[in-house]
Design a protein around this motif. Structure first.
Motif, PDB file in Angstrom:
ATOM      1  N   LEU A 158      73.319  30.680  18.009  1.00 16.56           N
ATOM      2  CA  LEU A 158      74.732  30.806  17.663  1.00 16.56           C
ATOM      3  C   LEU A 158      75.231  32.228  17.883  1.00 16.56           C
ATOM      4  O   LEU A 158      76.329  32.434  18.369  1.00 16.56           O
ATOM      5  N   ARG A 159      74.382  33.185  17.541  1.00 15.63           N
ATOM      6  CA  ARG A 159      74.781  34.579  17.751  1.00 15.63           C
ATOM      7  C   ARG A 159      75.029  34.822  19.234  1.00 15.63           C
ATOM      8  O   ARG A 159      75.990  35.476  19.622  1.00 15.63           O
ATOM      9  N   VAL A 204      70.244  30.349  14.362  1.00 16.21           N
ATOM     10  CA  VAL A 204      71.064  31.539  14.133  1.00 16.21           C
ATOM     11  C   VAL A 204      71.138  32.383  15.397  1.00 16.21           C
ATOM     12  O   VAL A 204      72.202  32.837  15.805  1.00 16.21           O
ATOM     13  N   GLN A 229      75.861  32.581  21.518  1.00 18.15           N
ATOM     14  CA  GLN A 229      77.110  31.915  21.893  1.00 18.15           C
ATOM     15  C   GLN A 229      78.312  32.722  21.454  1.00 18.15           C
ATOM     16  O   GLN A 229      79.269  32.896  22.199  1.00 18.15           O
ATOM     17  N   ARG A 230      78.237  33.219  20.233  1.00 10.65           N
ATOM     18  CA  ARG A 230      79.349  33.973  19.676  1.00 10.65           C
ATOM     19  C   ARG A 230      79.591  35.238  20.485  1.00 10.65           C
ATOM     20  O   ARG A 230      80.710  35.579  20.822  1.00 10.65           O
TER      21      ARG A 230
END
Lengths: 276, 189
Positions: free
Chosen positions: A40-41, A37, A43-44
Motif C-alpha cells: 500500500l505504501r 502495508v 501504491q500510495r
C-alpha cells in the motif's frame, strides 16, 4: 504412576505444540500485514508522484509515467468508457436516462425535490411492433395504465414526461410529509394520517399564542397528482377558540396552499419566536 | 504484545487505503472527463442492478472493452436523440472529500434542440449504508435566450430551489414546443 507421568508429559508436549502453532500463525499474520502495508505504501507513493507530476503539467492525458509518449490502447479505451459512463450519469440527474436492450429500451425515471435526489423508477419497454411495458418498478398507486393508454402508442416522450411529473410530485409530497414528521414531531399531536399516494394528509398540530397552546386540525388534499402543493387546505380550530385563532387558521390554510409543508411549519416556529 | 503490533499495522493499512482513495480521486479529477459519481447511485434499485451496470469491473479483454464502449456510445446517442439534450462539455472539481462525503463542483454546457445552456452546480454525495445520496447544494444557470422574461423568471426560480431535474424536464418540453413553433413559422414564411 508411570502412566500418569506419561500422560502429563504428553499433555505438556501437546500444549507446547499448540502454542507453537499459535505463535507461527501470529507471525504469519504479522508478516502478511507487514507485506500489505508495504504494498500500500508503494501504491500510495506511486500515486503521489503521479499527482505531483500532474500538478506540474508534465503528464499526458493517459498519465502513464513510464512511457509518456505511448498510452496503451487499453488505457485509452478505459478512459473513453469512463467518460461515457460519466455522461450517462449526467443524464440521470436530468430525470430521464436509459439503456437500449435487445428488444427495446429500459428507461430510468429519476426524481428529485428541491435538489435532493430521491427514488428512481424503471420502465422496461418492448418496441418491436407496438410499444409494450415489459416490466416496471412504478408504484401501484401511480395511474400508469391510464397514462400509458393515453400516450404510450402515440407519443413516448409525452408518456415519460407525464409519468415523470406524477412520480416527481408524489416523491415531493412524500418528502414534505416525512419532513413534517421528522422535524416537527413535537408540534404534531397524534399520528399524521396519509395515504400511499400522499395526496391526502390529515393531522392535528399545536399552535402557541400568548404562552398557551391551541390544537388545530389540518386536512390537505392534493387534487392535482402532478403537483406537490395541496389544492385544498382545510384548517380548523376548536369552536370555542378566540376569533384571533380563527384568523390564524385561515392564514395557515392559505400558507399550506402556497408553501411546502415543512417550510410552512418552519415559518411558524420563527414567527412564534419573534412574537414571544 | 503481538495484538498491539497487529493493530498498528491494521490502522496504518486503513489510513493508507483512505489516502490512496483520496489521491486516486484527485488524480481522476484532473483528467478531462472523469467519473461523475459512484456507480452505487445507479445501483440503488436492486432488481435492475445488472441492467444498468455497464459490465463488471476488472480485467476484460480489449474486445470486451470495445464492445462495452460501443454499447455505451449507442445508449448515449439514443438518449441524446430521444431527449433532445446534447452535452457539449462537462468538467468537475472536487471541493471537499472525507470518508462519507464528497462535494464536487460541476460545469456543464450543452443544448436542448436549439436552446443552449451553461450550468454550474455543486453536488454533495454522501455514503449512507448501502446507498449514495445526491443533493444539489448550489446551482447557477445561464441560458442563451435569457432576455425572454418568462425564461429568466423560470431560471431564477429553478436556481433558488436548486431544481436541476425540473430545469431539464421543463427545458425539454419548452424546447420541443419552441422547435414546433419555429418550424411552423418557417413553414408560413
Amino acid at each position: 504412576g508411570v502412566f500418569a507421568h506419561l500422560e502429563m508429559l504428553e499433555a505438556r508436549a501437546h500444549e507446547a505444540a499448540v502454542k507453537q502453532e499459535e505463535t507461527e500463525r501470529q507471525e504469519e499474520k504479522l508478516a502478511g500485514l507487514k507485506a500489505r502495508v508495504q504494498e500500500l505504501r508503494r501504491q500510495r507513493d506511486e500515486l503521489r508522484a503521479k499527482v505531483d507530476l500532474q500538478q506540474k503539467g508534465q503528464l499526458g492525458q493517459e498519465g502513464v509515467v513510464s512511457d509518456p509518449a505511448q498510452p496503451s490502447a487499453r488505457a485509452v479505451l478505459e478512459r473513453k468508457i469512463k467518460s461515457l459512463k460519466a455522461m450517462l450519469q449526467v443524464f440521470y440527474l436530468t430525470g430521464i436516462s436509459g439503456k437500449l436492450t435487445k428488444r427495446g429500451v429500459c428507461f430510468c425515471i429519476s426524481t428529485a425535490y428541491e435538489g435532493i435526489y430521491l427514488d428512481s423508477y424503471y420502465l422496461d419497454l418492448l418496441t418491436k411492433s407496438e410499444v409494450q411495458i415489459h416490466r416496471h418498478s412504478i408504484p401501484i398507486f401511480i395511474p400508469l395504465e391510464q397514462i400509458a393508454k393515453k400516450y404510450l402508442q402515440t407519443d413516448i416522450r409525452r408518456f415519460l414526461s407525464v409519468l415523470s411529473d406524477h412520480l416527481n410530485a408524489y416523491v415531493g409530497r412524500r418528502y414534505q410529509a416525512d419532513q413534517l414528521q421528522e422535524r416537527f414531531s413535537d408540534q404534531i399531536e397524534g399520528i399524521l394520517q396519509r395515504n400511499s399516494l400522499c395526496n391526502l394528509l390529515v393531522f392535528n398540530y399545536d399552535v402557541s399564542s400568548k404562552s398557551k397552546t391551541f390544537p388545530f386540525n389540518a386536512r390537505l388534499l392534493y387534487g392535482d397528482l402532478c403537483c406537490s402543493l395541496p389544492t385544498q387546505a382545510t384548517v380548523s380550530c376548536a369552536p370555542d377558540a378566540p376569533a384571533s385563532l380563527a384568523e390564524m387558521a385561515a392564514a395557515h390554510s392559505d400558507l399550506f396552499r402556497r408553501v411546502a409543508l415543512h417550510k410552512a411549519f418552519g415559518s411558524f416556529s420563527s414567527a412564534e419566536e419573534s412574537v414571544d | 504484545m503481538d495484538n498491539s503490533i497487529c493493530q498498528v499495522y491494521e490502522d496504518e493499512i486503513q489510513s493508507l487505503e483512505e489516502e490512496i482513495k483520496l489521491l486516486a480521486e484527485k488524480y481522476e479529477d484532473s483528467q478531462q472527463e472523469s467519473t461523475f459519481f459512484s456507480d452505487e447511485l445507479l445501483m440503488s434499485t436492486k432488481s435492475f442492478q445488472r441492467e444498468f451496470q455497464g459490465g463488471s469491473k476488472g480485467h476484460e479483454s480489449p474486445s470486451d472493452l470495445k464492445a462495452q464502449l460501443e454499447n455505451l456510445e449507442t445508449d448515449l446517442s439514443f438518449l441524446m436523440k430521444f431527449t433532445g439534450i446534447q452535452f457539449t462539455s462537462h468538467s468537475k472539481k472536487t471541493v471537499e472529500q472525507t470518508r462519507n462525503r464528497t462535494v464536487r463542483k460541476h460545469r456543464l454546457s450543452g443544448n436542448c434542440h436549439s436552446l443552449s445552456f451553461q450550468l454550474e452546480f455543486q453536488l454533495l454525495e454522501m455514503q449512507k449504508k448501502e446507498n449514495v445520496s445526491a443533493v444539489i447544494t448550489d446551482l447557477s444557470i445561464i441560458m442563451e435566450s435569457g432576455e425572454d422574461s418568462d425564461v429568466s423568471k423560470f431560471v431564477s426560480s429553478t436556481e433558488e430551489h436548486r431544481n436541476l431535474l425540473t430545469f431539464f424536464r421543463s427545458l425539454s418540453s419548452y424546447a420541443e414546443w419552441y422547435e414546433h413553433r419555429r418550424c411552423t413559422f418557417l413553414h408560413f414564411k
